[in-house]
Enzyme design. Structure first.
Site, PDB file in Angstrom:
ATOM      1  CG  ASP A 223      -8.219  -4.477  -2.895  1.00  0.00           C
ATOM      2  OD1 ASP A 223      -7.461  -3.545  -3.195  1.00  0.00           O
ATOM      3  OD2 ASP A 223      -9.454  -4.347  -2.774  1.00  0.00           O
TER       4      ASP A 223
ATOM      5  CG  HIS B 149      -2.076   0.909   1.133  1.00  0.00           C
ATOM      6  ND1 HIS B 149      -2.004   2.253   1.378  1.00  0.00           N
ATOM      7  CD2 HIS B 149      -3.346   0.654   0.735  1.00  0.00           C
ATOM      8  CE1 HIS B 149      -3.204   2.785   1.158  1.00  0.00           C
ATOM      9  NE2 HIS B 149      -4.035   1.844   0.772  1.00  0.00           N
TER      10      HIS B 149
HETATM   11  C1  SDX Z   1      -6.179  -0.074  -2.968  1.00  0.00           C
HETATM   12  O1  SDX Z   1      -4.172   4.326  -1.997  1.00  0.00           O
HETATM   13  C2  SDX Z   1      -5.270   3.796  -1.464  1.00  0.00           C
HETATM   14  O2  SDX Z   1      -5.757   4.228  -0.435  1.00  0.00           O
HETATM   15  C3  SDX Z   1      -5.862   2.649  -2.272  1.00  0.00           C
HETATM   16  C4  SDX Z   1      -6.914   1.842  -1.517  1.00  0.00           C
HETATM   17  C5  SDX Z   1      -8.198   2.666  -1.318  1.00  0.00           C
HETATM   18  O3  SDX Z   1      -8.918   2.377  -0.366  1.00  0.00           O
HETATM   19  O4  SDX Z   1      -8.492   3.529  -2.195  1.00  0.00           O
HETATM   20  O5  SDX Z   1      -6.410   1.456  -0.262  1.00  0.00           O
HETATM   21  C6  SDX Z   1      -7.341   0.599  -2.288  1.00  0.00           C
HETATM   22  O6  SDX Z   1      -5.935   0.202  -4.107  1.00  0.00           O
HETATM   23  C7  SDX Z   1      -5.322  -1.028  -2.184  1.00  0.00           C
HETATM   24  C8  SDX Z   1      -4.053  -1.493  -2.994  1.00  0.00           C
HETATM   25  C9  SDX Z   1      -4.516  -2.624  -3.947  1.00  0.00           C
HETATM   26  N1  SDX Z   1      -3.414  -2.967  -4.888  1.00  0.00           N
HETATM   27  C10 SDX Z   1      -2.810  -4.195  -4.856  1.00  0.00           C
HETATM   28  O7  SDX Z   1      -3.015  -5.039  -3.992  1.00  0.00           O
HETATM   29  C11 SDX Z   1      -1.840  -4.442  -6.010  1.00  0.00           C
HETATM   30  C12 SDX Z   1      -0.467  -4.895  -5.476  1.00  0.00           C
HETATM   31  N2  SDX Z   1       0.111  -3.774  -4.718  1.00  0.00           N
HETATM   32  C13 SDX Z   1       1.208  -3.049  -5.355  1.00  0.00           C
HETATM   33  O8  SDX Z   1       1.021  -2.845  -6.728  1.00  0.00           O
HETATM   34  C14 SDX Z   1       1.655  -1.829  -4.557  1.00  0.00           C
HETATM   35  O9  SDX Z   1       1.825  -2.245  -3.259  1.00  0.00           O
HETATM   36  C15 SDX Z   1       0.812  -0.561  -4.582  1.00  0.00           C
HETATM   37  C16 SDX Z   1       0.469  -0.127  -5.962  1.00  0.00           C
HETATM   38  C17 SDX Z   1      -0.456  -0.756  -3.801  1.00  0.00           C
HETATM   39  C18 SDX Z   1       1.610   0.538  -3.898  1.00  0.00           C
HETATM   40  O10 SDX Z   1       2.732   0.703  -4.659  1.00  0.00           O
HETATM   41  P1  SDX Z   1       3.768   1.934  -4.493  1.00  0.00           P
HETATM   42  O11 SDX Z   1       3.508   2.688  -3.233  1.00  0.00           O
HETATM   43  O12 SDX Z   1       3.795   2.692  -5.777  1.00  0.00           O
HETATM   44  O13 SDX Z   1       5.133   1.173  -4.257  1.00  0.00           O
HETATM   45  P2  SDX Z   1       5.972   0.450  -5.391  1.00  0.00           P
HETATM   46  O14 SDX Z   1       5.089  -0.235  -6.406  1.00  0.00           O
HETATM   47  O15 SDX Z   1       6.968   1.431  -5.915  1.00  0.00           O
HETATM   48  O16 SDX Z   1       6.696  -0.695  -4.537  1.00  0.00           O
HETATM   49  C19 SDX Z   1       7.832  -0.381  -3.715  1.00  0.00           C
HETATM   50  C20 SDX Z   1       8.634  -1.660  -3.672  1.00  0.00           C
HETATM   51  C21 SDX Z   1       8.933  -2.188  -5.083  1.00  0.00           C
HETATM   52  O17 SDX Z   1      10.122  -2.955  -4.992  1.00  0.00           O
HETATM   53  P3  SDX Z   1      11.503  -2.279  -5.578  1.00  0.00           P
HETATM   54  O18 SDX Z   1      11.234  -1.912  -7.027  1.00  0.00           O
HETATM   55  O19 SDX Z   1      11.748  -1.071  -4.680  1.00  0.00           O
HETATM   56  O20 SDX Z   1      12.518  -3.386  -5.417  1.00  0.00           O
HETATM   57  O21 SDX Z   1       7.854  -2.671  -3.021  1.00  0.00           O
HETATM   58  C22 SDX Z   1       7.587  -3.719  -3.937  1.00  0.00           C
HETATM   59  C23 SDX Z   1       7.818  -3.157  -5.342  1.00  0.00           C
HETATM   60  O22 SDX Z   1       8.169  -4.197  -6.227  1.00  0.00           O
HETATM   61  N3  SDX Z   1       6.184  -4.101  -3.802  1.00  0.00           N
HETATM   62  C24 SDX Z   1       5.726  -5.345  -3.942  1.00  0.00           C
HETATM   63  C25 SDX Z   1       4.333  -5.249  -3.756  1.00  0.00           C
HETATM   64  N4  SDX Z   1       3.984  -3.966  -3.505  1.00  0.00           N
HETATM   65  C26 SDX Z   1       5.143  -3.266  -3.537  1.00  0.00           C
HETATM   66  N5  SDX Z   1       6.349  -6.495  -4.233  1.00  0.00           N
HETATM   67  C27 SDX Z   1       5.558  -7.603  -4.319  1.00  0.00           C
HETATM   68  N6  SDX Z   1       4.212  -7.600  -4.162  1.00  0.00           N
HETATM   69  C28 SDX Z   1       3.570  -6.442  -3.874  1.00  0.00           C
HETATM   70  N7  SDX Z   1       2.231  -6.429  -3.724  1.00  0.00           N
END
Ligand code: SDX
Length: 380
Positions: free
Chosen positions: A314, A258
């Site tokens: 989720d 998140h």
């Molecule tokens: C919702 O913002 C809100 O409030 C949203 C929400 C709402 O109520 O409106 O809460 C609802 O959308 C919840 C989130 C649902 N999404 C998912 O479950 C999809 C998987 N999650 C990721 O895509 C990610 O965690 C995000 C998009 C939610 C957040 O991503 P960020 O803050 O942009 O962080 P990032 O993608 O840059 O990740 C930082 C690091 C990365 O590694 P590096 O490149 O630094 O090595 O963390 C890793 C990412 O690869 N990472 C994950 C991961 N989430 C982040 N690695 C594996 N699995 C994951 N789920």
């Protein structure tokens, strides 16, 4: 000395507006709607009351609530233009796209900017619920069923979908899910709706912008993606290998991580506690997804918790959605129905001191250069 320009990709850590609608206490893992802990609202309030709370930032008196409910339930009725559009497209497009089409229709000929247009805000929430249920009903061969004035919003949502009044427990679970998804600050979808609203586009078109941003699997689409993820893993035994492979390929585990919460999403905790009450009534598919999700949580945390990546709302909600009979391709649409409360509340709040949203970009392209006519351009 020229100040170096900082680019905040994804607006990470950037505050774009002030708002009184919700507070995400990510340190302690608590979500507040206008000061009320969402855990307490799930236990003691209702989605209908939370819609009022979002629009007025206070709970209603009983006479206010009676008036509000009359408007909400009257607004749930659909018009021929909605019903014909659903009949025409429900079988040929996905639920979310048709939801966006219908809310755009609702905004035909309107303009935005009226921060006191509570009737339109209530109408939008009401219509989204009826659109959702009628789209699903028509997709499965049924036809529009008018809402009943004696049923609550969640009861009508299931009644208009299935043609029968739901059980008390199904209606209560849906009410809890609607409360939990109603508002969450300025995630991508709310920001998208504010960008549209800030141009004085109408309320309904701004909601459509929110719906289409919510669709992506990094955001609201994650709920359907996490259910499909569990089904594709297929068994508890396969979880460790699947997690290692996914992470080694730098792929994301749906339902984890998140932008704001770097600890366990408090909404996920509440959903897990609700699921625990229904362990006995899971069918085999849902039970399998539940076991896989538990293993995924345990194993995923082993690798990701140290980086502040935990399960989010989720990961667990699909199990509850399926338990109350929602189709596996309707979860993001239900999220949109609920979040319409947050979207319209943010739009009305923003319109009180509207400011066109127009960020800058740091130019990194070519320096100014002269045009060379085609015939003089040598090379490949
Ligand atoms: C919702 O913002 C809100 O409030 C949203 C929400 C709402 O109520 O409106 O809460 C609802 O959308 C919840 C989130 C649902 N999404 C998912 O479950 C999809 C998987 N999650 C990721 O895509 C990610 O965690 C995000 C998009 C939610 C957040 O991503 P960020 O803050 O942009 O962080 P990032 O993608 O840059 O990740 C930082 C690091 C990365 O590694 P590096 O490149 O630094 O090595 O963390 C890793 C990412 O690869 N990472 C994950 C991961 N989430 C982040 N690695 C594996 N699995 C994951 N789920």
């Amino acid at each position: 000395l020229v100040q170096p320009i900082s680019v905040f990709k994804g607006l990470e850590g950037v505050y774009v507006t002030e708002s009184a609608l919700s507070l995400i206490d990510s340190e302690n893992g608590v979500l507040y709607y206008a000061g009320y802990d969402v855990k307490e609202l799930v236990e003691r309030s209702s989605f209908e009351e939370v819609v009022f709370l979002m629009l007025h930032q206070r709970l209603p008196t009983s006479s206010e609530f009676t008036e509000f409910l009359k408007l909400l339930r009257r607004s749930q009725e659909l018009e021929p233009i909605h019903i014909e559009t659903i009949r025409k497209y429900a079988g040929v497009t996905d639920i979310l796209s048709l939801l966006a089409m219908l809310i755009v229709l609702e905004g035909r000929g309107k303009i935005g900017g009226n921060s006191n247009d509570f009737n339109a805000a209530v109408n939008a929430v009401a219509k989204m619920g009826s659109f959702f249920s009628t789209i699903i009903r028509v997709r499965y061969g049924g036809d529009y069923i008018p809402p009943r004035r004696d049923l609550s919003f969640p009861e009508n949502l299931l009644y208009m979908m299935n043609g029968e009044v739901p059980s008390r427990e199904h209606a209560d679970v849906l009410d809890d899910l609607l409360i939990l998804h109603a508002e969450h600050g300025i995630p991508a979808s709310t920001f998208a709706s504010l960008v549209a609203a800030s141009t004085l586009s109408d309320l309904y078109s701004s909601i459509a912008a929110g719906i289409l941003a919510l669709k992506g699997p990094l955001h609201g689409g994650a709920s359907e993606a996490s259910y499909a993820q569990a089904l594709s893993i297929g068994s508890v035994e396969k979880v460790p290998e699947w997690v290692q492979l996914t992470l080694s390929e730098k792929k994301k585990i749906m339902g984890f991580g998140h932008r704001v919460y770097k600890i366990y999403d408090p909404r996920a905790t509440i959903v897990k506690n609700i699921i625990a009450r229904f362990m006995g009534s899971m069918n085999s598919e849902v039970k399998k997804v539940y076991e896989i999700t538990r293993a995924l949580e345990e194993y995923g945390e082993k690798y990701l918790a140290s980086r502040g990546i935990y399960p989010n709302v989720d990961l667990w909600t699909p199990i509850l959605y399926r338990m109350i009979g929602l189709p596996a391709d309707s979860f993001t649409a239900l999220f949109a129905v609920s979040r319409t409360a947050g979207w319209v509340a943010h739009i009305l709040e923003y319109w009180r001191e509207n400011k066109l949203i127009r960020p800058l970009h740091l130019y990194v392209g070519e320096r100014p250069r002269k045009y060379i006519p085609l015939e003089l351009r040598t090379g490949s």
